[in-house]
Design a protein around this motif. Sequence first.
Motif, PDB file in Angstrom:
ATOM      1  N   ASN A   1      57.943  35.478  31.005  1.00 31.30           N
ATOM      2  CA  ASN A   1      57.590  34.787  29.764  1.00 31.30           C
ATOM      3  C   ASN A   1      56.111  34.921  29.419  1.00 31.30           C
ATOM      4  O   ASN A   1      55.576  34.159  28.609  1.00 31.30           O
TER       5      ASN A   1
ATOM      6  N   HIS B   1      52.730  36.909  27.791  1.00 39.72           N
ATOM      7  CA  HIS B   1      52.543  37.387  26.428  1.00 39.72           C
ATOM      8  C   HIS B   1      51.283  38.242  26.343  1.00 39.72           C
ATOM      9  O   HIS B   1      50.194  37.782  26.699  1.00 39.72           O
TER      10      HIS B   1
ATOM     11  N   GLY C   1      59.988  41.584  31.018  1.00 42.55           N
ATOM     12  CA  GLY C   1      58.830  40.937  30.431  1.00 42.55           C
ATOM     13  C   GLY C   1      57.550  41.609  30.909  1.00 42.55           C
ATOM     14  O   GLY C   1      57.598  42.499  31.768  1.00 42.55           O
TER      15      GLY C   1
ATOM     16  N   HIS D   1      55.582  34.416  21.680  1.00 44.54           N
ATOM     17  CA  HIS D   1      56.532  35.201  22.468  1.00 44.54           C
ATOM     18  C   HIS D   1      57.928  34.598  22.484  1.00 44.54           C
ATOM     19  O   HIS D   1      58.894  35.269  22.849  1.00 44.54           O
ATOM     20  N   THR D   2      58.056  33.328  22.071  1.00 43.39           N
ATOM     21  CA  THR D   2      59.380  32.711  22.057  1.00 43.39           C
ATOM     22  C   THR D   2      60.247  33.242  20.918  1.00 43.39           C
ATOM     23  O   THR D   2      61.473  33.168  20.983  1.00 43.39           O
TER      24      THR D   2
END
Length: 226
Positions: free
Chosen positions: A121, A123, A167, A211-212
């Motif tokens: 997760n 970024h 990721g 990034h979500t």
Amino acid sequence: MANIIITGTSRGIGFEMAKLFADEGHQVLALSRNTAPIAALNHKNISSFSFDLFSVIDLEKLKTFLNDHWNTVDILINNAGKLVNKPFLETTLKEFEEVYKVNVFGVAEITKTVIPKMPKNGHVVTISSMGGVQGSVKFPGLSAYSSSKAAVITLTELWAEEFKETGPSFNVLALGAVQTEMLQEAFPGYQAPTTPLEMASYIKEFALTGHTLYNGKLLQVSNSTP
């Protein structure tokens, strides 16, 4: 709280971003060749050392810092940039190369260095320019700069595809005019409608949350031409 690396922090947007993140309690590694402005803040949440994006020695210094101090890097903001404002026929190969070393090759090398430390997760936000966006208004004298900013847009798309399973996420922001020293180099006398602090605030929020909803995307952040 996040661990955040920002390049190009000696002035302008990068300097303001470092302060904003640190004031919120995040740990910031502020990287630039000139460390004096950041050092003068004497902020407990900011670490810094002199850093040249195209220096193998400095990249090793970064690896050592991360291994010694941070287990993970949550956010990398590729903000450093170099600009040459010259007619194309007067721009030397060396000048073209120097722009690409910072704006493209340096971005690629630091991103390659940091990715292994980033969680799924994480970024990576790369700062581009409206001048690098296909179909946008173009200006004479910026052949090296604007073409290099176009290159990192495509790099972002490629990285997002290559790392989509593991990721981190990758996005690129194409900025319009912001009242920085670099803007004055490109457009002497032009008064931009956006301050470095205003743009830094936007990028900070996007880096923390973008990034979500986005990966491999170009977002145009501009309210003016240029």
